[in-house]
Scaffold this motif. Structure first.
Motif, PDB file in Angstrom:
ATOM      1  N   LEU A 132      26.025  -5.662  -2.612  1.00  9.56           N
ATOM      2  CA  LEU A 132      26.082  -4.555  -3.657  1.00  9.56           C
ATOM      3  C   LEU A 132      26.371  -3.411  -2.811  1.00  9.56           C
ATOM      4  O   LEU A 132      26.866  -2.300  -3.281  1.00  9.56           O
ATOM      5  CB  LEU A 132      25.115  -4.564  -4.574  1.00  9.56           C
ATOM      6  N   GLN A 133      25.664  -3.378  -1.662  1.00 10.07           N
ATOM      7  CA  GLN A 133      25.711  -2.025  -0.376  1.00 10.07           C
ATOM      8  C   GLN A 133      27.024  -2.003  -0.092  1.00 10.07           C
ATOM      9  O   GLN A 133      27.995  -2.887   0.211  1.00 10.07           O
ATOM     10  CB  GLN A 133      24.810  -2.255   0.439  1.00 10.07           C
ATOM     11  N   GLY A 134      27.197  -0.888   0.480  1.00 13.66           N
ATOM     12  CA  GLY A 134      28.551  -0.468   1.207  1.00 13.66           C
ATOM     13  C   GLY A 134      29.497   0.659   0.259  1.00 13.66           C
ATOM     14  O   GLY A 134      29.188   0.984  -0.682  1.00 13.66           O
ATOM     15  N   ARG A 135      30.411   1.023   1.094  1.00 10.22           N
ATOM     16  CA  ARG A 135      31.372   2.225   0.508  1.00 10.22           C
ATOM     17  C   ARG A 135      32.488   1.605  -0.320  1.00 10.22           C
ATOM     18  O   ARG A 135      32.720   0.308   0.018  1.00 10.22           O
ATOM     19  CB  ARG A 135      31.926   3.117   1.669  1.00 10.22           C
TER      20      ARG A 135
ATOM     21  N   MET B 150      34.870   5.166 -10.921  1.00 11.09           N
ATOM     22  CA  MET B 150      33.477   4.875 -11.462  1.00 11.09           C
ATOM     23  C   MET B 150      32.731   4.625  -9.997  1.00 11.09           C
ATOM     24  O   MET B 150      32.947   3.685  -9.332  1.00 11.09           O
ATOM     25  CB  MET B 150      33.319   3.706 -12.327  1.00 11.09           C
ATOM     26  N   PHE B 151      31.350   5.109  -9.989  1.00  8.22           N
ATOM     27  CA  PHE B 151      30.432   4.827  -8.896  1.00  8.22           C
ATOM     28  C   PHE B 151      29.487   3.558  -9.601  1.00  8.22           C
ATOM     29  O   PHE B 151      29.109   3.802 -10.732  1.00  8.22           O
ATOM     30  CB  PHE B 151      29.678   5.981  -8.692  1.00  8.22           C
ATOM     31  N   GLY B 152      29.439   2.546  -8.886  1.00  3.70           N
ATOM     32  CA  GLY B 152      28.398   1.695  -9.498  1.00  3.70           C
ATOM     33  C   GLY B 152      27.086   1.731  -9.039  1.00  3.70           C
ATOM     34  O   GLY B 152      25.956   1.297  -9.256  1.00  3.70           O
ATOM     35  N   SER B 153      27.009   2.696  -7.935  1.00  6.93           N
ATOM     36  CA  SER B 153      25.507   2.925  -7.276  1.00  6.93           C
ATOM     37  C   SER B 153      25.562   4.385  -6.554  1.00  6.93           C
ATOM     38  O   SER B 153      26.397   4.956  -6.634  1.00  6.93           O
ATOM     39  CB  SER B 153      25.302   1.825  -6.083  1.00  6.93           C
ATOM     40  N   THR B 154      24.453   4.575  -6.246  1.00  2.00           N
ATOM     41  CA  THR B 154      24.180   5.608  -5.272  1.00  2.00           C
ATOM     42  C   THR B 154      23.789   5.342  -3.995  1.00  2.00           C
ATOM     43  O   THR B 154      23.342   6.151  -3.438  1.00  2.00           O
ATOM     44  CB  THR B 154      22.727   6.616  -5.788  1.00  2.00           C
ATOM     45  N   TYR B 155      24.435   4.655  -3.442  1.00  2.16           N
ATOM     46  CA  TYR B 155      24.492   4.045  -2.103  1.00  2.16           C
ATOM     47  C   TYR B 155      24.658   5.182  -1.060  1.00  2.16           C
ATOM     48  O   TYR B 155      24.179   5.321  -0.075  1.00  2.16           O
ATOM     49  CB  TYR B 155      25.388   2.811  -1.837  1.00  2.16           C
TER      50      TYR B 155
ATOM     51  N   TYR C  50      25.918   5.659 -15.683  1.00  2.00           N
ATOM     52  CA  TYR C  50      25.239   4.328 -15.237  1.00  2.00           C
ATOM     53  C   TYR C  50      23.859   4.717 -14.373  1.00  2.00           C
ATOM     54  O   TYR C  50      23.918   5.651 -13.643  1.00  2.00           O
ATOM     55  CB  TYR C  50      26.296   3.669 -14.071  1.00  2.00           C
ATOM     56  N   HIS C  51      23.110   3.749 -14.243  1.00  4.11           N
ATOM     57  CA  HIS C  51      21.799   3.698 -13.481  1.00  4.11           C
ATOM     58  C   HIS C  51      22.161   2.823 -12.365  1.00  4.11           C
ATOM     59  O   HIS C  51      22.469   1.854 -12.544  1.00  4.11           O
ATOM     60  CB  HIS C  51      20.605   3.087 -14.244  1.00  4.11           C
ATOM     61  N   CYS C  52      22.015   3.384 -11.219  1.00  3.09           N
ATOM     62  CA  CYS C  52      22.515   2.666  -9.952  1.00  3.09           C
ATOM     63  C   CYS C  52      22.256   1.235  -9.934  1.00  3.09           C
ATOM     64  O   CYS C  52      21.093   0.809  -9.976  1.00  3.09           O
ATOM     65  CB  CYS C  52      21.671   3.377  -8.753  1.00  3.09           C
ATOM     66  N   ILE C  53      23.192   0.445  -9.891  1.00  2.25           N
ATOM     67  CA  ILE C  53      23.356  -0.962  -9.739  1.00  2.25           C
ATOM     68  C   ILE C  53      22.186  -1.687  -8.658  1.00  2.25           C
ATOM     69  O   ILE C  53      21.579  -2.600  -8.899  1.00  2.25           O
ATOM     70  CB  ILE C  53      24.762  -1.664  -9.668  1.00  2.25           C
ATOM     71  N   ILE C  54      22.350  -0.789  -7.588  1.00  4.04           N
ATOM     72  CA  ILE C  54      21.538  -1.544  -6.490  1.00  4.04           C
ATOM     73  C   ILE C  54      20.036  -1.105  -6.763  1.00  4.04           C
ATOM     74  O   ILE C  54      19.039  -2.086  -6.539  1.00  4.04           O
ATOM     75  CB  ILE C  54      21.771  -1.062  -5.259  1.00  4.04           C
ATOM     76  N   HIS C  55      19.536  -0.188  -7.462  1.00  7.32           N
ATOM     77  CA  HIS C  55      18.237   0.399  -7.710  1.00  7.32           C
ATOM     78  C   HIS C  55      17.900  -0.598  -8.493  1.00  7.32           C
ATOM     79  O   HIS C  55      16.576  -0.998  -8.646  1.00  7.32           O
ATOM     80  CB  HIS C  55      18.073   1.760  -8.157  1.00  7.32           C
ATOM     81  N   GLN C  56      18.602  -0.808  -9.609  1.00  4.29           N
ATOM     82  CA  GLN C  56      18.339  -1.763 -10.685  1.00  4.29           C
ATOM     83  C   GLN C  56      18.129  -3.187 -10.642  1.00  4.29           C
ATOM     84  O   GLN C  56      17.130  -3.708 -10.781  1.00  4.29           O
ATOM     85  CB  GLN C  56      19.388  -2.018 -12.113  1.00  4.29           C
ATOM     86  N   GLU C  57      19.124  -3.684  -9.450  1.00  9.77           N
ATOM     87  CA  GLU C  57      18.404  -5.043  -8.745  1.00  9.77           C
ATOM     88  C   GLU C  57      17.235  -5.040  -8.252  1.00  9.77           C
ATOM     89  O   GLU C  57      16.646  -6.023  -8.386  1.00  9.77           O
ATOM     90  CB  GLU C  57      19.932  -5.428  -8.053  1.00  9.77           C
ATOM     91  N   ALA C  58      16.748  -4.093  -7.643  1.00  7.67           N
ATOM     92  CA  ALA C  58      15.549  -4.089  -6.672  1.00  7.67           C
ATOM     93  C   ALA C  58      14.386  -3.946  -7.653  1.00  7.67           C
ATOM     94  O   ALA C  58      13.292  -4.896  -7.480  1.00  7.67           O
ATOM     95  CB  ALA C  58      15.550  -2.806  -5.630  1.00  7.67           C
ATOM     96  N   LEU C  59      14.552  -3.338  -8.702  1.00  5.32           N
ATOM     97  CA  LEU C  59      13.356  -3.390  -9.865  1.00  5.32           C
ATOM     98  C   LEU C  59      13.423  -4.555 -10.494  1.00  5.32           C
ATOM     99  O   LEU C  59      12.245  -5.039 -11.222  1.00  5.32           O
ATOM    100  CB  LEU C  59      14.064  -2.180 -10.875  1.00  5.32           C
TER     101      LEU C  59
END
Length: 444
Positions: free
Chosen positions: A232-235, A377-382, A113-122
């Motif tokens: 989407l942020q957080g642990r 699964m990790f959804g992001s690299t938060y 997966y490509h970090c979901i938070i990074h994708q959303e920002a882009l």
């Protein structure tokens, strides 16, 4: 890391950033699930890279970290990274090399997966409204770059009795700052125009109604994007919940596009303000609807890797409503048994979808294994980004000589969640050092 021995599935989140001494720091987080479907999310390793940071270099560090912790490669099911070529490259990048390693170990397929938070920002770049933000940034820089201008601007706002006392800076690496700056600029647009005119600056563009309408639309849509970003942020986020948050946003975009075509601004508060202040003909509803369509298309494109896992997500989040005909053949029999079990259905209704998997009985091993993989699964690299923030607070220009070993130790303690030190075991390894005999003691 003894817990790693009990994992039936685990995933990795990997990201890289430079510290204040320009040393590349590679952070590797692990999210593991044991046979009881209990999740452990911790820092696996922080590697200092003093040379190059190619895909090969990153892979070697990650591979070394996995081997040092004696983690079985056949239990690795997921990898989440940022979008850098060294990470995502299918041949020479980390992703390509990790998949090759998995094939060598005869392990299963690696889900990437490509970090979901990074994708959303882009995705926000699809709006193509940089010309608005560029003008806003130029004005803000004029106000805040020089101390005199900044002091005079704050005094000016105080004299006018404005709702705000200052303007924030926009920082490109801080994704949420863009929306905050645009909104504050919109709220202070009249005061900013008056201040710029007092400085002899041309405010024709700032007072243009079309510009202000576009600024209002940018504020509103950025506010919606920022709300999603924070969600989407957080642990400890379950990847299915993150996916459904994005899917819900895409559905909202379709609603907003339809409403915009009809001139309905129910969910665009800044645009409502501009509509009341300008002629209806000035508000470019069709243009804004088109931008919402482009934004929706960008979300669809960027989140294709998550959409490809839709079937697996639904199996975890709502197994009782899942169509057995669409399930993988190895899960169909167990899924029927699950759906016909009223006791388990009652338990599912009483807890959240993320809390239900531990209640799956051992008689459903395939569903048990599937749940373990999805929960890992990790959804992001938060977590990586959060660690880098801690790194910047600890290794500052005043502490630039902090050694790699000490930095790693500080960050491991700072980022620890469920792991606790074994004080007794550590104490047993230490021996008391006596500096000398007590001078009052007898010489005999």
């Amino acid at each position: 890391m003894r817990k790693g021995e009990d994992f039936v599935a685990y995933s990795l989140a990997v990201d890289e950033s430079s510290d204040t001494s320009d040393t590349a720091q590679l952070s590797i987080f692990i999210r593991g699930v044991d046979s009881n479907l209990c999740v452990t999310e911790e820092l696996l390793g922080l590697k200092s890279m003093h040379g190059t940071t190619t895909g090969k270099d990153i892979f070697e560090e990650v591979s070394k970290c996995v081997d040092e912790m004696k983690l079985p490669w056949d239990k690795l099911v997921g990898l989440t990274t940022d979008g850098a070529p060294a990470m995502c490259g299918q041949k020479s990048g980390l992703v390509g090399r990790m998949r090759e390693k998995m094939r060598e170990k005869q392990a299963g397929e690696l889900t990437v997966y490509h970090c979901i938070i990074h994708q959303e920002a882009l995705c926000g770049k699809a709006l193509k409204m940089d010309h608005i933000m560029s003008t806003v940034t130029q004005v803000v820089n004029f106000i805040k770059a020089k101390g005199l201008n900044h002091r005079q601007f704050k005094s000016f706002l105080e004299e006018l009795g404005a709702d705000h006392s200052d303007m924030p800076y926009h920082t490109e690496v801080r994704w949420l700052s863009r929306g905050k700056v645009a909104k504050r600029f919109f709220e202070l647009r009249e005061e900013i125009c008056l201040f710029m005119e007092s400085k002899g600056k041309d405010t024709t563009e700032l007072r243009d109604e079309k510009f202000q309408c576009e600024l209002a639309f940018l504020c509103d849509i950025m506010n919606h994007l920022d709300a999603l970003n924070l969600q989407l942020q957080g642990r400890a986020h379950v990847i299915t919940d993150m996916y459904y948050a994005v899917r819900a946003f895409r559905t909202k975009l379709r609603l907003w596009e339809s409403q915009m075509q009809q001139g309905n601004l129910a969910h665009f508060l800044c645009c409502q303000v501009m509509k009341e202040q300008t002629a209806t003909a000035v508000m470019p509803f069709a243009q804004f609807a088109e931008k919402l369509i482009l934004l929706g298309a960008e979300f669809t494109r960027r989140f294709a890797d998550f959409e490809a896992q839709k079937c697996r997500f639904e199996l975890l989040s709502n197994p009782f409503a899942f169509d057995v005909n669409n399930a993988p053949s190895n899960l169909q029999m167990e899924l029927i048994e699950l759906q016909c079990n009223d006791t388990l259905k009652s338990k599912y209704d009483s807890v959240s979808a993320a809390q239900f998997p531990p209640y799956l009985p051992d008689t459903l091993p395939e569903l048990h294994a599937q749940a373990a993989q999805m929960l890992s699964m990790f959804g992001s690299t938060y977590l990586c980004e959060q660690l880098f923030s801690l790194m910047k607070m600890n290794k500052t220009p005043h502490r630039s000589r902090l050694t790699d070993e000490h930095l790693h130790s500080v960050l491991r303690i700072s980022s620890a969640q469920s792991l606790t030190p074994e004080i007794d075991a550590l104490a047993c390894k230490k021996r008391c050092q006596v500096s000398g005999l007590d001078p009052c003691a007898s010489s005999e």
